[in-house]
Design a protein around this motif. Structure first.
Motif, PDB file in Angstrom:
ATOM      1  N   ALA A 110      52.578  37.287  42.105  1.00  0.00           N
ATOM      2  CA  ALA A 110      52.608  37.060  40.664  1.00  0.00           C
ATOM      3  C   ALA A 110      53.131  38.305  39.960  1.00  0.00           C
ATOM      4  CB  ALA A 110      51.222  36.716  40.150  1.00  0.00           C
ATOM      5  N   GLU A 111      52.755  39.476  40.490  1.00  0.00           N
ATOM      6  CA  GLU A 111      53.236  40.738  39.925  1.00  0.00           C
ATOM      7  C   GLU A 111      53.638  41.619  41.089  1.00  0.00           C
ATOM      8  OE1 GLU A 111      51.480  44.494  37.342  1.00  0.00           O
ATOM      9  OE2 GLU A 111      50.569  42.516  37.203  1.00  0.00           O
ATOM     10  N   MET A 112      54.919  41.616  41.435  1.00  0.00           N
ATOM     11  CA  MET A 112      55.386  42.390  42.577  1.00  0.00           C
ATOM     12  C   MET A 112      55.157  43.877  42.324  1.00  0.00           C
ATOM     13  SD  MET A 112      56.448  40.335  44.876  1.00  0.00           S
ATOM     14  CE  MET A 112      57.463  41.364  45.926  1.00  0.00           C
ATOM     15  N   LEU A 113      54.821  44.593  43.373  1.00  0.00           N
ATOM     16  CA  LEU A 113      54.531  46.014  43.247  1.00  0.00           C
ATOM     17  C   LEU A 113      55.791  46.837  43.477  1.00  0.00           C
ATOM     18  CD1 LEU A 113      51.299  46.172  45.414  1.00  0.00           C
ATOM     19  CD2 LEU A 113      51.460  45.806  42.961  1.00  0.00           C
ATOM     20  N   SER A 114      55.840  47.994  42.849  1.00  0.00           N
ATOM     21  CA  SER A 114      56.913  48.931  43.151  1.00  0.00           C
ATOM     22  C   SER A 114      56.569  49.631  44.462  1.00  0.00           C
ATOM     23  CB  SER A 114      57.036  49.968  42.036  1.00  0.00           C
ATOM     24  OG  SER A 114      55.882  50.803  42.000  1.00  0.00           O
ATOM     25  N   GLN A 115      57.568  50.200  45.097  1.00  0.00           N
ATOM     26  CA  GLN A 115      57.305  50.943  46.330  1.00  0.00           C
ATOM     27  C   GLN A 115      56.397  52.133  46.054  1.00  0.00           C
ATOM     28  OE1 GLN A 115      61.080  51.892  48.196  1.00  0.00           O
ATOM     29  NE2 GLN A 115      60.942  50.047  49.452  1.00  0.00           N
ATOM     30  N   ARG A 116      56.543  52.741  44.874  1.00  0.00           N
ATOM     31  CA  ARG A 116      55.682  53.867  44.514  1.00  0.00           C
ATOM     32  C   ARG A 116      54.220  53.436  44.449  1.00  0.00           C
ATOM     33  NH1 ARG A 116      56.290  57.611  39.034  1.00  0.00           N
ATOM     34  NH2 ARG A 116      54.516  58.974  39.468  1.00  0.00           N
ATOM     35  N   ALA A 117      53.972  52.258  43.845  1.00  0.00           N
ATOM     36  CA  ALA A 117      52.601  51.751  43.773  1.00  0.00           C
ATOM     37  C   ALA A 117      52.078  51.443  45.167  1.00  0.00           C
ATOM     38  CB  ALA A 117      52.551  50.504  42.895  1.00  0.00           C
ATOM     39  N   GLY A 118      52.940  50.889  46.009  1.00  0.00           N
ATOM     40  CA  GLY A 118      52.530  50.598  47.382  1.00  0.00           C
ATOM     41  C   GLY A 118      52.149  51.858  48.129  1.00  0.00           C
ATOM     42  N   LEU A 119      52.913  52.937  47.930  1.00  0.00           N
ATOM     43  CA  LEU A 119      52.597  54.210  48.579  1.00  0.00           C
ATOM     44  C   LEU A 119      51.300  54.798  48.039  1.00  0.00           C
ATOM     45  CD1 LEU A 119      56.134  55.861  48.753  1.00  0.00           C
ATOM     46  CD2 LEU A 119      54.778  54.975  50.659  1.00  0.00           C
ATOM     47  N   ALA A 120      51.038  54.598  46.740  1.00  0.00           N
ATOM     48  CA  ALA A 120      49.792  55.089  46.148  1.00  0.00           C
ATOM     49  C   ALA A 120      48.591  54.386  46.770  1.00  0.00           C
ATOM     50  CB  ALA A 120      49.809  54.881  44.639  1.00  0.00           C
ATOM     51  N   ALA A 166      48.434  45.508  54.565  1.00  0.00           N
ATOM     52  CA  ALA A 166      49.695  44.869  54.931  1.00  0.00           C
ATOM     53  C   ALA A 166      50.189  43.968  53.805  1.00  0.00           C
ATOM     54  CB  ALA A 166      49.520  44.066  56.218  1.00  0.00           C
ATOM     55  N   THR A 167      49.267  43.311  53.110  1.00  0.00           N
ATOM     56  CA  THR A 167      49.641  42.446  51.992  1.00  0.00           C
ATOM     57  C   THR A 167      50.268  43.252  50.861  1.00  0.00           C
ATOM     58  OG1 THR A 167      47.854  40.904  52.513  1.00  0.00           O
ATOM     59  CG2 THR A 167      48.763  40.789  50.300  1.00  0.00           C
ATOM     60  N   VAL A 168      49.676  44.411  50.554  1.00  0.00           N
ATOM     61  CA  VAL A 168      50.223  45.285  49.517  1.00  0.00           C
ATOM     62  C   VAL A 168      51.635  45.731  49.912  1.00  0.00           C
ATOM     63  CG1 VAL A 168      50.023  47.584  48.488  1.00  0.00           C
ATOM     64  CG2 VAL A 168      48.026  46.088  48.598  1.00  0.00           C
ATOM     65  N   ALA A 169      51.824  46.101  51.175  1.00  0.00           N
ATOM     66  CA  ALA A 169      53.138  46.549  51.636  1.00  0.00           C
ATOM     67  C   ALA A 169      54.182  45.438  51.487  1.00  0.00           C
ATOM     68  CB  ALA A 169      53.049  47.013  53.082  1.00  0.00           C
ATOM     69  N   LEU A 170      53.805  44.223  51.839  1.00  0.00           N
ATOM     70  CA  LEU A 170      54.723  43.089  51.694  1.00  0.00           C
ATOM     71  C   LEU A 170      55.061  42.856  50.220  1.00  0.00           C
ATOM     72  CD1 LEU A 170      53.205  40.580  54.277  1.00  0.00           C
ATOM     73  CD2 LEU A 170      55.404  41.752  54.463  1.00  0.00           C
ATOM     74  N   ALA A 171      54.043  42.964  49.365  1.00  0.00           N
ATOM     75  CA  ALA A 171      54.262  42.760  47.930  1.00  0.00           C
ATOM     76  C   ALA A 171      55.143  43.851  47.336  1.00  0.00           C
ATOM     77  CB  ALA A 171      52.923  42.719  47.193  1.00  0.00           C
ATOM     78  N   ALA A 172      55.168  45.028  47.986  1.00  0.00           N
ATOM     79  CA  ALA A 172      56.016  46.131  47.524  1.00  0.00           C
ATOM     80  C   ALA A 172      57.423  46.034  48.101  1.00  0.00           C
ATOM     81  CB  ALA A 172      55.387  47.465  47.904  1.00  0.00           C
ATOM     82  N   GLY A 173      57.703  44.937  48.811  1.00  0.00           N
ATOM     83  CA  GLY A 173      59.047  44.707  49.323  1.00  0.00           C
ATOM     84  C   GLY A 173      59.324  45.282  50.693  1.00  0.00           C
ATOM     85  N   GLU A 174      58.291  45.750  51.387  1.00  0.00           N
ATOM     86  CA  GLU A 174      58.499  46.297  52.721  1.00  0.00           C
ATOM     87  C   GLU A 174      58.721  45.179  53.736  1.00  0.00           C
ATOM     88  OE1 GLU A 174      58.938  49.310  53.138  1.00  0.00           O
ATOM     89  OE2 GLU A 174      57.864  50.409  51.589  1.00  0.00           O
ATOM     90  N   THR A 175      59.330  45.513  54.873  1.00  0.00           N
ATOM     91  CA  THR A 175      59.527  44.544  55.942  1.00  0.00           C
ATOM     92  C   THR A 175      58.188  44.267  56.637  1.00  0.00           C
ATOM     93  OG1 THR A 175      59.952  46.249  57.608  1.00  0.00           O
ATOM     94  CG2 THR A 175      61.840  45.436  56.338  1.00  0.00           C
ATOM     95  N   ARG A 176      58.160  43.206  57.423  1.00  0.00           N
ATOM     96  CA  ARG A 176      56.923  42.892  58.152  1.00  0.00           C
ATOM     97  C   ARG A 176      56.543  44.033  59.093  1.00  0.00           C
ATOM     98  NH1 ARG A 176      57.392  36.527  59.967  1.00  0.00           N
ATOM     99  NH2 ARG A 176      57.817  35.675  57.911  1.00  0.00           N
TER     100      ARG A 176
END
Length: 263
Positions: A110-120, A166-176
């Motif tokens: 619903a609200e995709m995360l930025s990679q920066r947020a995923g790293l945080a 893992a869910t956060v990483a996927l939402a931040a656009g990372e690969t599986r």
């Protein structure tokens, strides 16, 4: 086993739960409802272990300073959690929104995360899992029964922990693969926390008491502020009862480990 043997073996088993949680997320085999129920059980067990076991021990080990160190641990986790900004909290259960916010596999988009947020979030989770290892290894320096109980408490919440990371990483656009790797890093952090605590205990046993009091505060935050709101807001009717069952499960476990002589 030697001084390091049993604590490190149990920490490795607990760390494996992070890896399994990440794997289940990538393979999409763990339903949102199952995640909530497993988290609720782990939350109750962790809450019971923290309040009924670790808190009294900390007060006994550091009669005057324990409250300050416990508060420091709680506030430290609060500030770390805040540093993740609008990203999901590191210990929050990620379940699909009720109306069209899911991709159908339990991942929030619903609200995709930025990679920066995923790293945080990853940074916050790494500190959290470092504390996991610290608590297991530190509890063994109190008694074998305390170590076994904290191992059970922590392992129960590690499966949804790996799932959430893992869910956060996927939402931040990372690969599986990267999503799975982020969960595996949590396992490495757990083992590092255990090794650090066991080494510190050999160098200065008094320092372990301070570290454990700080960890107790962090686990108060994780169970009460991190896990319970996510479980409570999930909409799952059984979740509060499963939390209570988790606390009762801890009390039964406490009785059993003492009954078999794990003192």
């Amino acid at each position: 086993m030697g001084t390091w043997g049993l604590p490190m073996v149990l920490c490795a088993i607990a760390a494996l739960a992070d890896v399994i949680g990440g794997m289940l997320t990538v393979l999409r085999k763990l339903s949102p409802r199952q995640t909530v129920l497993v988290t609720a059980l782990g939350c109750g067990f962790l809450l019971g272990a923290t309040v009924l076991d670790r808190l009294p021990d900390a007060m006994e080990e550091l009669p005057g300073a324990a409250p300050l160190w416990i508060l420091a641990g709680y506030l430290g986790m609060l500030l770390l959690d805040r540093s993740a900004g609008r990203a999901p909290a590191p210990n929050q259960v990620l379940v699909p929104a009720r109306e069209g916010a899911s991709d159908g596999h339990g991942h929030l988009h619903a609200e995709m995360l930025s990679q920066r947020a995923g790293l945080a979030v990853l940074a916050g989770m790494l500190v959290h899992t470092l504390m996991d290892g610290i608590v297991i290894a530190g509890a063994f320096q109190v008694s074998r029964s305390a170590g076994v109980l904290m191992f059970l408490a922590i392992t129960l919440h590690k499966l949804p922990e790996g799932f959430s990371m893992a869910t956060v990483a996927l939402a931040a656009g990372e690969t599986r693969w990267r999503a799975f790797t982020s969960s595996a890093l949590l396992a490495v952090s757990t083992l590092a926390g255990a090794a650090l605590t066991l080494w510190l205990g050999q160098a200065d046993a008094a320092a372990v008491h301070v570290v454990m009091a700080v960890a107790t505060g962090s686990f108060l935050f994780i169970s009460t502020t991190g896990l319970i709101p996510g479980v409570r807001n999930s909409g799952e009717r059984m979740a509060p009862y499963i939390v209570v069952a988790g606390v009762l499960f801890f009390l039964v476990s406490l009785y059993l480990v003492r009954a078999v002589g794990l003192q």
